[in-house]
Design a protein around this motif. Structure first.
Motif, PDB file in Angstrom:
ATOM      1  N   ILE A 391       0.835  -1.207   0.000  1.00 46.23           N
ATOM      2  CA  ILE A 391       0.000   0.000   0.000  1.00 46.23           C
ATOM      3  C   ILE A 391       0.864   1.249   0.000  1.00 46.23           C
ATOM      4  N   VAL A 392       1.949   1.239   0.768  1.00 54.98           N
ATOM      5  CA  VAL A 392       2.856   2.392   0.813  1.00 54.98           C
ATOM      6  C   VAL A 392       3.473   2.638  -0.564  1.00 54.98           C
ATOM      7  N   ILE A 393       3.960   1.566  -1.206  1.00 55.98           N
ATOM      8  CA  ILE A 393       4.572   1.716  -2.532  1.00 55.98           C
ATOM      9  C   ILE A 393       3.546   2.224  -3.534  1.00 55.98           C
ATOM     10  N   LEU A 394       2.369   1.594  -3.556  1.00 52.25           N
ATOM     11  CA  LEU A 394       1.341   1.960  -4.525  1.00 52.25           C
ATOM     12  C   LEU A 394       0.853   3.394  -4.299  1.00 52.25           C
ATOM     13  N   THR A 395       0.611   3.756  -3.041  1.00 53.48           N
ATOM     14  CA  THR A 395       0.074   5.090  -2.737  1.00 53.48           C
ATOM     15  C   THR A 395       1.091   6.188  -3.042  1.00 53.48           C
ATOM     16  N   THR A 396       2.339   5.978  -2.637  1.00 55.84           N
ATOM     17  CA  THR A 396       3.338   7.023  -2.897  1.00 55.84           C
ATOM     18  C   THR A 396       3.611   7.164  -4.396  1.00 55.84           C
ATOM     19  N   LEU A 397       3.609   6.040  -5.128  1.00 52.82           N
ATOM     20  CA  LEU A 397       3.797   6.134  -6.571  1.00 52.82           C
ATOM     21  C   LEU A 397       2.654   6.886  -7.239  1.00 52.82           C
ATOM     22  N   LEU A 398       1.415   6.578  -6.846  1.00 55.11           N
ATOM     23  CA  LEU A 398       0.259   7.206  -7.481  1.00 55.11           C
ATOM     24  C   LEU A 398       0.083   8.658  -7.037  1.00 55.11           C
ATOM     25  N   VAL A 399       0.112   8.896  -5.729  1.00 58.36           N
ATOM     26  CA  VAL A 399      -0.163  10.247  -5.219  1.00 58.36           C
ATOM     27  C   VAL A 399       1.024  11.173  -5.466  1.00 58.36           C
ATOM     28  N   GLN A 400       2.183  10.809  -4.941  1.00 55.67           N
ATOM     29  CA  GLN A 400       3.346  11.679  -5.113  1.00 55.67           C
ATOM     30  C   GLN A 400       3.894  11.609  -6.534  1.00 55.67           C
ATOM     31  N   GLY A 401       3.933  10.401  -7.094  1.00 54.50           N
ATOM     32  CA  GLY A 401       4.494  10.255  -8.433  1.00 54.50           C
ATOM     33  C   GLY A 401       3.730  11.010  -9.493  1.00 54.50           C
ATOM     34  N   LEU A 402       2.390  10.937  -9.468  1.00 52.48           N
ATOM     35  CA  LEU A 402       1.597  11.625 -10.479  1.00 52.48           C
ATOM     36  C   LEU A 402       1.537  13.127 -10.246  1.00 52.48           C
ATOM     37  N   SER A 403       1.628  13.563  -8.982  1.00 50.63           N
ATOM     38  CA  SER A 403       1.518  14.996  -8.690  1.00 50.63           C
ATOM     39  C   SER A 403       2.860  15.725  -8.736  1.00 50.63           C
ATOM     40  N   LEU A 404       3.965  14.972  -8.699  1.00 47.04           N
ATOM     41  CA  LEU A 404       5.280  15.616  -8.647  1.00 47.04           C
ATOM     42  C   LEU A 404       5.558  16.508  -9.862  1.00 47.04           C
ATOM     43  N   PRO A 405       5.269  16.074 -11.093  1.00 46.28           N
ATOM     44  CA  PRO A 405       5.504  16.992 -12.224  1.00 46.28           C
ATOM     45  C   PRO A 405       4.712  18.287 -12.109  1.00 46.28           C
ATOM     46  N   LEU A 406       3.464  18.188 -11.659  1.00 45.67           N
ATOM     47  CA  LEU A 406       2.650  19.393 -11.489  1.00 45.67           C
ATOM     48  C   LEU A 406       3.228  20.295 -10.405  1.00 45.67           C
ATOM     49  N   LEU A 407       3.708  19.695  -9.335  1.00 49.48           N
ATOM     50  CA  LEU A 407       4.302  20.471  -8.243  1.00 49.48           C
ATOM     51  C   LEU A 407       5.556  21.198  -8.726  1.00 49.48           C
ATOM     52  N   ILE A 408       6.378  20.511  -9.495  1.00 54.61           N
ATOM     53  CA  ILE A 408       7.617  21.123  -9.997  1.00 54.61           C
ATOM     54  C   ILE A 408       7.296  22.320 -10.887  1.00 54.61           C
ATOM     55  N   LYS A 409       6.302  22.153 -11.774  1.00 51.59           N
ATOM     56  CA  LYS A 409       5.920  23.268 -12.644  1.00 51.59           C
ATOM     57  C   LYS A 409       5.335  24.426 -11.833  1.00 51.59           C
ATOM     58  N   LYS A 410       4.593  24.102 -10.781  1.00 57.84           N
ATOM     59  CA  LYS A 410       3.977  25.138  -9.953  1.00 57.84           C
ATOM     60  C   LYS A 410       5.025  25.916  -9.166  1.00 57.84           C
ATOM     61  N   LEU A 411       6.054  25.231  -8.705  1.00 51.32           N
ATOM     62  CA  LEU A 411       7.065  25.889  -7.878  1.00 51.32           C
ATOM     63  C   LEU A 411       7.964  26.824  -8.686  1.00 51.32           C
ATOM     64  N   HIS A 412       8.184  26.498  -9.962  1.00 53.32           N
ATOM     65  CA  HIS A 412       9.067  27.314 -10.815  1.00 53.32           C
ATOM     66  C   HIS A 412      10.425  27.526 -10.142  1.00 53.32           C
TER      67      HIS A 412
END
Length: 525
Positions: A391-412
């Motif tokens: 569950i930890v692997i799946l959740t971190t991959l889906l939640v953090q993994g999918l949102s990380l590109p958006l976060l990086i673009k947002k932070l500039h």
């Protein structure tokens, strides 16, 4: 085994196709592989995929860590050593301790030793997942260097915690003096064994009459040999492999010829590609066995999911707090010592805190838990630990993994000006190499410059900074001069990388690889 061979061929083909799809839609491939493995596992008639727990570490970890050590820049590792070591050791221990106390308090039947076992399993973030995401978005070199360095070392620290927790679960006691001595030996002995065996393999490459194929086979054998030997004498096999990898990586131009380096890169890229793909697919494929174990233990599925999500939240919160704690520490310590960054800001810590996806090491550690203790008693909470890890692997991959590109673009996040811009670095290197080459030709081959038209053509190419567009058809004498010139350029690049911190080592390595290819083109014509 032979009956399932077509299935395994289809599995490998599926991995290749899924990674192609991931690159197409710009999603980290570990995410798609885990989901695909999960979906394949529920198809009726699919063979049960199971790896011997005693072999999981040996199969996957040594080559993956060895290749990571070869890829990382020692210059960057040393430059950011304080934050890397703090995240790789201190933060991993604090994370494992937090998970241990939370599990002991919140999960019925979970002893503190089992809590530390779970904490050791889920505490190290996975570099493969982060790197797969970061290749689609631009982040400062500093951040990627810190993440790579952390992932190289945190596996060792988490597995040391894991090993001590296994002893405590098996014996029911924990003796601090013995643990301290054992920890010291694991660290010191692991590093020493890695450097020693790495040095021996370096001498084998250098002094025995090997060719490119033999050299590549030796590089594949090296991490397995080091890991097994270190584990046999109860030191850290992970630290041994990493230490040897760093040593051999930095000395590669002294004991491997250009042919071995060029061909070895291709072989290792394919080898690591296959291992990473298999291990992430395995995470999903192993789900039916884990859920069956939960049913056998009488643990409700919904309860187990809640425990997994709770541990995931703890991991994310602890890492975010640690990232901002590192900023606070920097602000305090800059008054007493020189630090690499005096004004770190908040964007970097947000990114560093959110890149906490779990993966290969957590899976390997969880699967390596034996089904029974030495007395034949079932290992307590094994199936629940496996499920929480999944569950930890799946959740971190889906939640953090999918949102990380958006976060990086947002932070500039702007560049930190740690290095010369790439276009300036390229222009500087081309000009400096051309000047250095001309000086070398003049100092060593003045007679040939005066009399040989082919050598004059080489000199003219240097003046035009067009070093590598020569015809491979030339006399033996001119070829010898040109190969000597390439070696002189290689020495200059290596010295420049070592002495000048303003150059990104990735750019230097690009030119070194180009020299290897050029040398191959001429050496065998």
């Amino acid at each position: 085994m032979l009956d399932h061979f077509p299935f395994y061929l289809l599995l490998i083909l599926s991995i290749v196709l899924l990674i192609m799809l991931a690159n197409k839609i710009k999603v980290a491939y570990p995410i798609l592989l885990v989901i695909a493995g999960l979906l394949i596992s529920i198809i009726p008639g699919v063979p049960v995929t199971k790896i011997d727990p005693e072999l999981i570490f040996i199969i996957f970890l040594p080559p993956l860590l060895y290749e990571a050590a070869w890829s990382i820049s020692w210059k960057e590792l040393w430059r950011w050593r304080r934050i890397i070591t703090s995240f790789a050791f201190i933060v991993v221990f604090l994370t494992a301790m937090t998970v241990a106390f939370a599990a002991n308090y919140l999960i019925p039947g979970f002893s503190l030793a089992l809590g530390f076992l779970l904490g050791g399993i889920v505490s190290p973030p996975d570099a493969v997942s982060a790197n797969a995401i970061l290749k689609f978005v631009h982040v400062p070199k500093r951040m990627s260097s810190i993440l790579e360095g952390e992932s190289l070392l945190n596996d060792a620290s988490s597995l040391i915690i894991f090993r001590f927790a296994m002893i405590a679960v098996g014996t029911g006691q924990f003796i601090w003096l013995d643990a301290t001595l054992s920890f010291t030996w694991m660290v010191v002995g692991g590093v020493a064994i890695g450097l020693l065996i790495g040095w021996l393999f370096m001498k084998i490459h250098k002094y025995l009459p090997t060719d490119a194929s033999m050299d590549i086979i030796l590089t594949i054998i090296t991490p397995y040999t080091i890991y097994i030997f270190a584990e046999e004498i109860h030191s850290s096999g992970i630290l041994a492999v990493v230490s040897a990898g760093l040593l051999l990586s930095n000395k590669r131009h002294h004991f491997l010829n250009s042919s071995s380096r060029v061909k070895g890169v291709n072989v290792w890229e394919s080898f690591v590609f296959a291992l990473n793909g298999l291990v992430f697919m395995l995470i999903g494929l192993d789900m039916p066995e884990i859920t069956a174990g939960l049913k056998q233990d009488g643990i409700p599925f919904s309860t187990a999911i809640w425990y997994g999500l709770l541990v995931t939240i703890i991991l994310i919160v602890v890492r975010m707090l640690a990232a901002f704690g590192a900023v606070l520490t920097t602000f305090i310590m800059r008054n007493f010592i020189n630090v690499a960054e005096r004004n770190p800001g908040f964007k970097g810590p947000v990114l560093l805190g959110w890149t906490g996806m779990r993966g290969v090491v957590s899976l390997a550690a969880a699967l390596s838990i034996p089904e029974q203790l030495s007395e034949g008693v079932a290992f307590p909470q094994r199936n629940l630990i496996l499920f929480i890890t999944f569950i930890v692997i799946l959740t971190t991959l889906l939640v953090q993994g999918l949102s990380l590109p958006l976060l990086i673009k947002k932070l500039h996040i702007a560049g930190y000006h740690d290095y010369m811009p790439e276009h300036e670095a390229n222009e500087f290197i081309k000009t400096a190499l051309a000047q250095h080459s001309l000086q070398h030709l003049t100092a060593r081959y003045q007679k040939e410059l005066d009399t040989n038209a082919a050598v004059q053509q080489i000199a003219e190419k240097c003046r035009l900074k067009n070093l590598y567009n020569l015809s491979p058809v030339m006399s033996a004498e001119v070829k010898s001069i040109y190969l000597d010139l390439l070696e002189e350029q290689r020495k200059w690049l290596l010295e420049k990388n070592k002495s000048d911190l303003h150059f990104d080592e990735d750019i230097i390595r690009k030119y070194l690889h180009q020299l290897d290819i050029e040398e191959e083109k001429f050496r065998y014509m």
